[in-house]
Design an enzyme around this catalytic site. Structure first.
Site, mmCIF file in Angstrom:
data_model
loop_
_atom_site.group_PDB
_atom_site.id
_atom_site.type_symbol
_atom_site.label_atom_id
_atom_site.label_comp_id
_atom_site.label_asym_id
_atom_site.label_seq_id
_atom_site.Cartn_x
_atom_site.Cartn_y
_atom_site.Cartn_z
ATOM 1 N N GLY A 80 25.222 24.350 34.549
ATOM 2 C CA GLY A 80 24.378 23.246 34.109
ATOM 3 C C GLY A 80 24.535 22.070 35.044
ATOM 4 O O GLY A 80 24.888 22.236 36.214
ATOM 5 N N SER A 81 24.302 20.896 34.513
ATOM 6 C CA SER A 81 24.310 19.707 35.365
ATOM 7 C C SER A 81 25.736 19.276 35.698
ATOM 8 O O SER A 81 26.685 19.564 34.967
ATOM 9 C CB SER A 81 23.569 18.568 34.666
ATOM 10 O OG SER A 81 24.258 18.217 33.488
ATOM 11 N N THR A 82 25.860 18.561 36.801
ATOM 12 C CA THR A 82 27.165 18.060 37.232
ATOM 13 C C THR A 82 27.736 17.085 36.207
ATOM 14 O O THR A 82 28.941 17.091 35.932
ATOM 15 C CB THR A 82 27.022 17.418 38.623
ATOM 16 O OG1 THR A 82 26.700 18.462 39.561
ATOM 17 C CG2 THR A 82 28.295 16.726 39.073
ATOM 18 N N LYS A 124 26.614 30.415 24.589
ATOM 19 C CA LYS A 124 25.651 29.456 24.033
ATOM 20 C C LYS A 124 24.503 29.237 25.013
ATOM 21 O O LYS A 124 24.658 28.586 26.036
ATOM 22 C CB LYS A 124 26.307 28.106 23.747
ATOM 23 C CG LYS A 124 25.374 27.222 22.897
ATOM 24 C CD LYS A 124 25.683 25.754 22.962
ATOM 25 C CE LYS A 124 25.170 25.088 24.199
ATOM 26 N NZ LYS A 124 23.686 25.102 24.333
ATOM 27 N N GLU A 154 19.274 15.255 42.264
ATOM 28 C CA GLU A 154 18.631 16.532 41.956
ATOM 29 C C GLU A 154 17.389 16.279 41.111
ATOM 30 O O GLU A 154 17.479 15.825 39.981
ATOM 31 C CB GLU A 154 19.635 17.398 41.198
ATOM 32 C CG GLU A 154 19.161 18.795 40.994
ATOM 33 C CD GLU A 154 20.237 19.652 40.380
ATOM 34 O OE1 GLU A 154 20.887 19.192 39.419
ATOM 35 O OE2 GLU A 154 20.429 20.776 40.864
ATOM 36 N N GLU A 167 29.477 26.022 37.474
ATOM 37 C CA GLU A 167 28.366 26.165 38.433
ATOM 38 C C GLU A 167 27.425 25.010 38.152
ATOM 39 O O GLU A 167 26.765 24.994 37.117
ATOM 40 C CB GLU A 167 27.626 27.490 38.208
ATOM 41 C CG GLU A 167 28.448 28.730 38.457
ATOM 42 C CD GLU A 167 28.636 29.013 39.923
ATOM 43 O OE1 GLU A 167 28.049 28.309 40.768
ATOM 44 O OE2 GLU A 167 29.394 29.944 40.231
ATOM 45 N N CYS A 195 19.099 25.637 40.711
ATOM 46 C CA CYS A 195 20.219 24.857 41.236
ATOM 47 C C CYS A 195 20.277 24.945 42.752
ATOM 48 O O CYS A 195 20.671 24.002 43.414
ATOM 49 C CB CYS A 195 21.513 25.342 40.623
ATOM 50 S SG CYS A 195 21.686 27.117 40.720
ATOM 51 N N GLY A 245 29.104 19.070 33.393
ATOM 52 C CA GLY A 245 30.286 19.782 33.912
ATOM 53 C C GLY A 245 31.521 18.885 33.901
ATOM 54 O O GLY A 245 32.620 19.317 33.529
HETATM 55 P P1 NAD Z 1 22.766 20.413 31.035
HETATM 56 O O1 NAD Z 1 24.076 20.257 31.683
HETATM 57 O O2 NAD Z 1 22.249 19.306 30.202
HETATM 58 O O3 NAD Z 1 22.738 21.693 30.059
HETATM 59 C C1 NAD Z 1 23.218 22.939 30.435
HETATM 60 C C2 NAD Z 1 23.803 23.632 29.225
HETATM 61 O O4 NAD Z 1 24.912 22.893 28.747
HETATM 62 C C3 NAD Z 1 22.852 23.775 28.032
HETATM 63 O O5 NAD Z 1 23.129 24.981 27.365
HETATM 64 C C4 NAD Z 1 23.235 22.590 27.161
HETATM 65 O O6 NAD Z 1 22.911 22.798 25.815
HETATM 66 C C5 NAD Z 1 24.730 22.546 27.380
HETATM 67 N N1 NAD Z 1 25.354 21.230 27.167
HETATM 68 C C6 NAD Z 1 24.812 19.994 27.351
HETATM 69 N N2 NAD Z 1 25.718 19.042 27.065
HETATM 70 C C7 NAD Z 1 26.862 19.670 26.691
HETATM 71 C C8 NAD Z 1 28.166 19.219 26.288
HETATM 72 N N3 NAD Z 1 28.460 17.916 26.205
HETATM 73 N N4 NAD Z 1 29.102 20.151 26.011
HETATM 74 C C9 NAD Z 1 28.825 21.465 26.108
HETATM 75 N N5 NAD Z 1 27.618 21.947 26.472
HETATM 76 C C10 NAD Z 1 26.644 21.064 26.764
HETATM 77 O O7 NAD Z 1 21.770 20.806 32.171
HETATM 78 P P2 NAD Z 1 20.216 20.809 32.134
HETATM 79 O O8 NAD Z 1 19.764 19.528 32.718
HETATM 80 O O9 NAD Z 1 19.693 21.171 30.799
HETATM 81 O O10 NAD Z 1 19.973 22.053 33.112
HETATM 82 C C11 NAD Z 1 19.695 21.930 34.481
HETATM 83 C C12 NAD Z 1 20.970 21.732 35.306
HETATM 84 O O11 NAD Z 1 21.697 22.922 35.478
HETATM 85 C C13 NAD Z 1 20.635 21.274 36.706
HETATM 86 O O12 NAD Z 1 21.388 20.151 37.047
HETATM 87 C C14 NAD Z 1 21.007 22.456 37.598
HETATM 88 O O13 NAD Z 1 21.396 22.154 38.895
HETATM 89 C C15 NAD Z 1 22.088 23.097 36.849
HETATM 90 N N6 NAD Z 1 22.145 24.521 37.194
HETATM 91 C C16 NAD Z 1 23.155 24.981 37.998
HETATM 92 C C17 NAD Z 1 23.219 26.324 38.347
HETATM 93 C C18 NAD Z 1 24.297 26.869 39.243
HETATM 94 O O14 NAD Z 1 24.445 28.075 39.312
HETATM 95 N N7 NAD Z 1 25.066 26.066 39.906
HETATM 96 C C19 NAD Z 1 22.280 27.197 37.860
HETATM 97 C C20 NAD Z 1 21.283 26.717 37.050
HETATM 98 C C21 NAD Z 1 21.237 25.379 36.726
#
Ligand code: NAD
Ligand code: MN
Length: 490
Positions: free
Chosen positions: A231-233, A178, A384, A253, A287, A236
């Site tokens: 994605g975000s902590t 996704k 962040e 991650e 990230c 996660g």
């Molecule tokens: P986010 O967590 O909101 O979204 C990331 C992904 O998760 C998207 O595809 C989103 O649609 C999905 N998502 C959101 N809520 C969800 C849920 N409840 N259940 C399942 N999926 C869900 O993050 P964001 O703010 O859109 O993206 C930026 C974040 O990603 C930053 O915090 C960044 O640090 C992190 N990031 C980490 C890495 C790494 O490798 N560690 C790499 C890139 C980005």
């Protein structure tokens, strides 16, 4: 440039682009211009069901029966296809994300290399046999963990998809991936290319959709055996809760607030330009962006002025211009969030040396911004920001540097600039981060494990050990002796 964006994109399920059962097709915005870029289907629950069923059928059928050598050949073929289609993919990614095309080209190269690395790594998938004594023979089998649900963010849509897909496919798992709803185009195109080079239907399925609905449904789906998330902590943690009841395998991650430590004995001619790159490439939406610069006190004022001068001179603008060093942010909404942090920094007492005000116009541009005089306890040093904003904080000595570097909830990456090799190694062992660079700004290489300590997550990507996160180990123990084992003596 050819415009591949005038297409309407379907969902990629069971080997073809299809219309969504959800009926939802969304207009995607080009963040650098604010104009409509393309139309893309969004998956709903029924679409996720179809994708999971296709993946299950692939595992029970053609994909599950594909031998390792053939998986290797397919991964190489996909790498070739990425290279052959790099112009189209680069334009799609740059326009969809607003990212400078020079950065996107480097990411595309890495995406292809990553498929090549796992094409070779397939050869390392093997059980073992070791003596257990007596007449017992032990051997282990490595089996795909099952159907994998993968969720990736908007900042590196293609590269994150390749980091996730390559090890899973190498291990023999089918995938339902996704993408973020704002940036699905390159993952869809990649899946289409995978179909063309011969990946069987159902091995790769792409279901763009909203996180809290479609993403959460994918995570909870009973047909999904393992979840891999970037994605975000905060998200996660939510996914971890969803995986806890059915004990789903999970790798995360997550975010970062990575330090960049500059000692007075460093070669500043290297350290300063590399430190500028380490925060502003991808407009700080990475990230592992080195967003906290820590500088040895005697050097501090000189460093801040030289760093800020280079930062303010970066070429910010049209993502498709090959000379652009920094494009736009992902959206004006995100830019407002980034700017909110800068305002908060001002209120906390930080000095805005350069940048700090949004750029006028329809695009989501924000200038390279330097916050000096930052105490590590301030929100701008702890949260962040995920934008082109760096904080600069002084330290007194090596111990103080290590203390400040580790005084944060994240632990993804750190970079150390020093002329003393011994000091470099001491810091590498004491900083709590998944990757430490010494006099070297880069973070990710195919073959080198990448991932987090602390709240930056767990599990590693890009490495050989990543394969194990997509495999189960099954132990087989055989009695080879003539006598039955009858422990009760019955
Ligand atoms: P986010 O967590 O909101 O979204 C990331 C992904 O998760 C998207 O595809 C989103 O649609 C999905 N998502 C959101 N809520 C969800 C849920 N409840 N259940 C399942 N999926 C869900 O993050 P964001 O703010 O859109 O993206 C930026 C974040 O990603 C930053 O915090 C960044 O640090 C992190 N990031 C980490 C890495 C790494 O490798 N560690 C790499 C890139 C980005
Ligand atoms: Mn989000």
């Amino acid at each position: 440039m050819s415009v591949a964006t005038e297409r309407e994109y379907g969902l990629f399920i069971n080997g073809e682009l299809i219309e969504p059962a959800s009926g939802e097709v969304r207009e995607l915005i080009e963040p650098a211009t604010g104009a409509t870029l393309a139309r893309a289907a969004m998956a709903g629950e029924a679409d996720v069901d179809r994708a999971v069923e296709a993946a299950q059928a692939a595992l029970a059928g053609p994909w599950g029966k594909t031998p390792a050598t053939e998986r290797s050949r397919l991964l190489h073929a996909l790498a070739d296809a990425i290279t052959a289609n790099r112009k189209e993919l680069a334009e799609l990614e740059a326009r969809n994300v607003g990212k400078a095309i020079s950065s996107v080209k480097a990411e595309l190269h890495q995406a292809a290399e990553n498929f090549r690395f796992y094409a070779s790594a397939v050869a390392s998938i093997a059980g073992r046999s070791n003596p257990v004594g007596g007449s017992l023979l032990f051997y282990s089998l490595k089996e795909p963990v099952g159907v994998v649900g993968q969720i990736v963010p908007w900042n590196y849509p293609l590269m994150m998809a390749t980091w996730k897909l390559a090890p899973a496919l190498a291990a023999g798992c089918p995938v339902v991936l996704k993408p973020d709803p704002a940036t699905p185009l390159t993952a869809l195109r990649l899946a289409e290319l995978a179909g063309e080079v011969g990946f069987p239907p159902g091995a790769i399925n792409i279901v763009p959709g909203d996180g809290p609905t479609t993403g959460a449904y994918l995570v909870r789906h009973r047909g999904i055996d393992k979840v891999a998330f970037t994605g975000s902590t905060k998200t996660g943690g939510e996914i971890m809760r969803q995986c806890s009841e059915p004990i789903k395998r999970l790798t995360l991650e997550l975010g970062g607030k990575s330090p960049n430590l500059v000692f007075a004995d460093a070669n500043l001619a290297d350290a300063i330009p590399s430190s500028v790159w380490s925060i502003y490439y991808g407009a700080g939406q990475s990230c592992e962006a080195r967003s906290r610069v820590l500088v040895e006190r005697p050097l501090y004022d000189d460093f801040v002025s030289r760093f800020s001068e280079l930062a303010s001179g970066l070429k910010v603008g049209d993502p498709l211009d090959p000379d652009t060093q920094m494009g736009s942010l992902i959206s004006t909404t995100h830019r407002d969030k980034v700017h909110g942090f800068v305002e908060q920094g001002r209120e906390e007492g930080a000095e805005v040396v350069t940048g700090g005000e949004p750029v006028d116009g329809a695009g989501a541009f924000y200038p390279p911004t330097v916050l000096a005089g930052v105490d590590n306890g301030m929100a701008v040093a702890q949260e962040e920001i995920f934008g082109p904003v760096v904080t600069v904080t002084p330290f007194d000595d090596e111990r103080d540097a290590i203390r400040i570097a580790n005084d944060v909830r994240y632990g993804l990456m750190a970079t150390v600039w020093t002329g003393d090799p011994g000091r470099g190694h001491r810091l590498a062992s004491r900083i709590k981060a998944g990757t430490v660079g010494i006099n070297m700004p880069y973070s990710a290489f195919p073959g080198i494990p990448f991932g987090g300590y602390k709240q930056s997550g767990f599990g590693r990507e890009l490495g050989l050990e990543t394969l194990d996160l997509y495999l189960e180990t099954k132990s087989v123990i055989v009695n080879t002796g003539p006598k039955p084992i009858n422990p009760f003596g019955l």
